[in-house]
Motif scaffolding. Structure first.
Motif, PDB file in Angstrom:
ATOM      1  N   CYS A  61      74.036  -1.389 -20.808  1.00 58.96           N
ATOM      2  CA  CYS A  61      75.023  -2.375 -20.353  1.00 58.96           C
ATOM      3  C   CYS A  61      75.775  -1.800 -19.155  1.00 58.96           C
ATOM      4  CB  CYS A  61      76.010  -2.679 -21.476  1.00 58.96           C
ATOM      5  SG  CYS A  61      75.187  -3.218 -22.993  1.00 58.96           S
ATOM      6  N   TRP A  62      76.237  -2.693 -18.269  1.00 61.85           N
ATOM      7  CA  TRP A  62      76.948  -2.200 -17.099  1.00 61.85           C
ATOM      8  C   TRP A  62      77.990  -3.195 -16.612  1.00 61.85           C
ATOM      9  CZ3 TRP A  62      76.747  -4.755 -12.379  1.00 61.85           C
ATOM     10  CH2 TRP A  62      75.767  -5.729 -12.246  1.00 61.85           C
ATOM     11  N   ALA A  63      78.913  -2.660 -15.821  1.00 62.08           N
ATOM     12  CA  ALA A  63      79.904  -3.481 -15.122  1.00 62.08           C
ATOM     13  C   ALA A  63      80.254  -2.767 -13.827  1.00 62.08           C
ATOM     14  CB  ALA A  63      81.151  -3.680 -15.968  1.00 62.08           C
ATOM     15  N   ALA A  64      80.504  -3.553 -12.785  1.00 61.09           N
ATOM     16  CA  ALA A  64      80.823  -2.967 -11.487  1.00 61.09           C
ATOM     17  C   ALA A  64      81.797  -3.847 -10.729  1.00 61.09           C
ATOM     18  CB  ALA A  64      79.554  -2.784 -10.655  1.00 61.09           C
ATOM     19  N   GLY A  72      80.260  -7.692 -11.068  1.00 66.18           N
ATOM     20  CA  GLY A  72      78.993  -7.926 -11.739  1.00 66.18           C
ATOM     21  C   GLY A  72      79.004  -7.219 -13.081  1.00 66.18           C
ATOM     22  N   SER A  73      78.209  -7.740 -14.027  1.00 64.92           N
ATOM     23  CA  SER A  73      78.113  -7.094 -15.330  1.00 64.92           C
ATOM     24  C   SER A  73      76.909  -7.641 -16.087  1.00 64.92           C
ATOM     25  CB  SER A  73      79.386  -7.310 -16.153  1.00 64.92           C
ATOM     26  OG  SER A  73      79.586  -8.680 -16.412  1.00 64.92           O
ATOM     27  N   SER A  74      76.494  -6.898 -17.114  1.00 62.89           N
ATOM     28  CA  SER A  74      75.398  -7.329 -17.974  1.00 62.89           C
ATOM     29  C   SER A  74      75.577  -6.748 -19.364  1.00 62.89           C
ATOM     30  CB  SER A  74      74.055  -6.868 -17.407  1.00 62.89           C
ATOM     31  OG  SER A  74      73.019  -7.092 -18.344  1.00 62.89           O
ATOM     32  N   ASP A  75      75.305  -7.585 -20.380  1.00 61.09           N
ATOM     33  CA  ASP A  75      75.325  -7.133 -21.776  1.00 61.09           C
ATOM     34  C   ASP A  75      73.995  -6.507 -22.173  1.00 61.09           C
ATOM     35  OD1 ASP A  75      77.954  -8.098 -22.406  1.00 61.09           O
ATOM     36  OD2 ASP A  75      77.133 -10.117 -22.482  1.00 61.09           O
ATOM     37  N   ASP A  76      72.947  -6.690 -21.379  1.00 63.45           N
ATOM     38  CA  ASP A  76      71.616  -6.122 -21.611  1.00 63.45           C
ATOM     39  C   ASP A  76      71.158  -6.250 -23.069  1.00 63.45           C
ATOM     40  OD1 ASP A  76      69.217  -4.880 -20.735  1.00 63.45           O
ATOM     41  OD2 ASP A  76      69.923  -2.964 -21.541  1.00 63.45           O
ATOM     42  N   GLY A  77      71.243  -7.460 -23.591  1.00 63.22           N
ATOM     43  CA  GLY A  77      70.733  -7.711 -24.943  1.00 63.22           C
ATOM     44  C   GLY A  77      71.752  -7.575 -26.058  1.00 63.22           C
ATOM     45  N   GLU A  78      72.909  -6.993 -25.779  1.00 62.35           N
ATOM     46  CA  GLU A  78      73.986  -6.984 -26.783  1.00 62.35           C
ATOM     47  C   GLU A  78      74.475  -8.429 -26.901  1.00 62.35           C
ATOM     48  OE1 GLU A  78      74.912  -4.679 -28.727  1.00 62.35           O
ATOM     49  OE2 GLU A  78      74.958  -2.716 -27.761  1.00 62.35           O
ATOM     50  N   PRO A  79      75.155  -8.779 -28.001  1.00 62.11           N
ATOM     51  CA  PRO A  79      75.666 -10.153 -28.111  1.00 62.11           C
ATOM     52  C   PRO A  79      76.493 -10.533 -26.873  1.00 62.11           C
ATOM     53  CG  PRO A  79      75.932  -9.008 -30.193  1.00 62.11           C
ATOM     54  CD  PRO A  79      75.466  -7.974 -29.185  1.00 62.11           C
ATOM     55  N   GLY A  84      79.273  -5.976 -21.337  1.00 61.35           N
ATOM     56  CA  GLY A  84      79.505  -6.006 -19.897  1.00 61.35           C
ATOM     57  C   GLY A  84      80.854  -6.579 -19.511  1.00 61.35           C
ATOM     58  N   MET A  85      81.215  -7.706 -20.111  1.00 63.01           N
ATOM     59  CA  MET A  85      82.489  -8.347 -19.756  1.00 63.01           C
ATOM     60  C   MET A  85      83.707  -7.499 -20.128  1.00 63.01           C
ATOM     61  SD  MET A  85      81.994 -10.981 -17.942  1.00 63.01           S
ATOM     62  CE  MET A  85      83.546 -11.852 -18.013  1.00 63.01           C
ATOM     63  N   GLY A  98      85.157  -0.262  -6.145  1.00 60.57           N
ATOM     64  CA  GLY A  98      84.121   0.688  -5.752  1.00 60.57           C
ATOM     65  C   GLY A  98      83.615   1.534  -6.887  1.00 60.57           C
ATOM     66  N   ALA A  99      83.502   0.931  -8.079  1.00 61.73           N
ATOM     67  CA  ALA A  99      83.094   1.695  -9.255  1.00 61.73           C
ATOM     68  C   ALA A  99      82.076   0.928 -10.090  1.00 61.73           C
ATOM     69  CB  ALA A  99      84.304   2.028 -10.120  1.00 61.73           C
ATOM     70  N   ILE A 100      81.176   1.669 -10.714  1.00 60.59           N
ATOM     71  CA  ILE A 100      80.237   1.109 -11.679  1.00 60.59           C
ATOM     72  C   ILE A 100      80.239   1.996 -12.910  1.00 60.59           C
ATOM     73  CG2 ILE A 100      78.319   2.269 -10.471  1.00 60.59           C
ATOM     74  CD1 ILE A 100      76.507   0.078 -11.857  1.00 60.59           C
ATOM     75  N   VAL A 101      80.168   1.361 -14.068  1.00 58.12           N
ATOM     76  CA  VAL A 101      80.019   2.083 -15.327  1.00 58.12           C
ATOM     77  C   VAL A 101      78.773   1.538 -16.029  1.00 58.12           C
ATOM     78  CG1 VAL A 101      81.583   0.540 -16.602  1.00 58.12           C
ATOM     79  CG2 VAL A 101      81.149   2.834 -17.453  1.00 58.12           C
ATOM     80  N   VAL A 102      77.959   2.444 -16.530  1.00 62.28           N
ATOM     81  CA  VAL A 102      76.772   2.099 -17.296  1.00 62.28           C
ATOM     82  C   VAL A 102      76.904   2.760 -18.651  1.00 62.28           C
ATOM     83  CG1 VAL A 102      74.255   2.264 -17.471  1.00 62.28           C
ATOM     84  CG2 VAL A 102      75.331   1.977 -15.226  1.00 62.28           C
ATOM     85  N   VAL A 103      76.792   1.972 -19.720  1.00 64.33           N
ATOM     86  CA  VAL A 103      76.846   2.521 -21.078  1.00 64.33           C
ATOM     87  C   VAL A 103      75.479   2.283 -21.719  1.00 64.33           C
ATOM     88  CG1 VAL A 103      77.923   2.423 -23.342  1.00 64.33           C
ATOM     89  CG2 VAL A 103      79.323   2.125 -21.285  1.00 64.33           C
ATOM     90  N   THR A 104      74.834   3.387 -22.079  1.00 67.95           N
ATOM     91  CA  THR A 104      73.527   3.358 -22.708  1.00 67.95           C
ATOM     92  C   THR A 104      73.709   3.561 -24.202  1.00 67.95           C
ATOM     93  OG1 THR A 104      72.523   4.243 -20.703  1.00 67.95           O
ATOM     94  CG2 THR A 104      71.251   4.459 -22.739  1.00 67.95           C
ATOM     95  N   ARG A 105      73.054   2.696 -24.981  1.00 73.13           N
ATOM     96  CA  ARG A 105      73.208   2.764 -26.439  1.00 73.13           C
ATOM     97  C   ARG A 105      71.865   3.017 -27.108  1.00 73.13           C
ATOM     98  NH1 ARG A 105      75.470  -1.911 -30.592  1.00 73.13           N
ATOM     99  NH2 ARG A 105      75.518  -0.555 -32.423  1.00 73.13           N
ATOM    100  N   TYR A 106      71.888   3.985 -28.018  1.00 70.29           N
ATOM    101  CA  TYR A 106      70.732   4.303 -28.859  1.00 70.29           C
ATOM    102  C   TYR A 106      71.133   4.040 -30.304  1.00 70.29           C
ATOM    103  CZ  TYR A 106      69.478   7.068 -24.728  1.00 70.29           C
ATOM    104  OH  TYR A 106      69.214   7.480 -23.453  1.00 70.29           O
TER     105      TYR A 106
END
Length: 108
Positions: A61-64, A72-79, A84-85, A98-106
């Motif tokens: 998931c990401w947000a920027a 911009g943002s994406s839930d990448d398959g999370e509900p 992202g929001m 000027g920032a982006i955060v990406v959270v990877t979940r396993y």
């Protein structure tokens, strides 16, 4: 310093040698890796996401927020609206540009 103020906006300061900040945590047996980087545009944000995401993970998931304020943002398959929001809201609420955060979940 992690954050600098310029023209009334907060922006990321000098990046560490890796080019981004990273932290890891485990919550309810799921492993999370969060990465924070700089981006001037949403295109740069998407390039950063592509660079740090793990296709083997359950979600990236990401947000920027670009330096110009584009979001911009994406839930990448999370509900819908649960990943992202909320990250995007933190960028907006902190007035960080000027920032982006990406959270990877396993899943554990």
């Amino acid at each position: 310093s992690l954050v600098l103020k310029a023209a009334g906006k907060l922006q990321l300061g000098p990046l560490p040698p890796a080019g981004f900040w990273e932290t890891r945590m485990v919550i309810k047996k799921s492993r999370f890796v969060a990465r924070l980087g700089a981006c001037s545009t949403l295109e740069e944000a998407k390039d950063f996401r592509a660079m740090v995401c793990d296709p083997k993970a359950n979600h990236n998931c990401w947000a920027a927020r670009s330096r110009g304020g584009d979001l911009g943002s994406s839930d990448d398959g999370e509900p819908a609206g649960t990943a992202g929001m909320p990250m995007r809201a933190v960028l907006e609420g902190s007035n960080l540009f000027g920032a982006i955060v990406v959270v990877t979940r396993y899943f554990g």
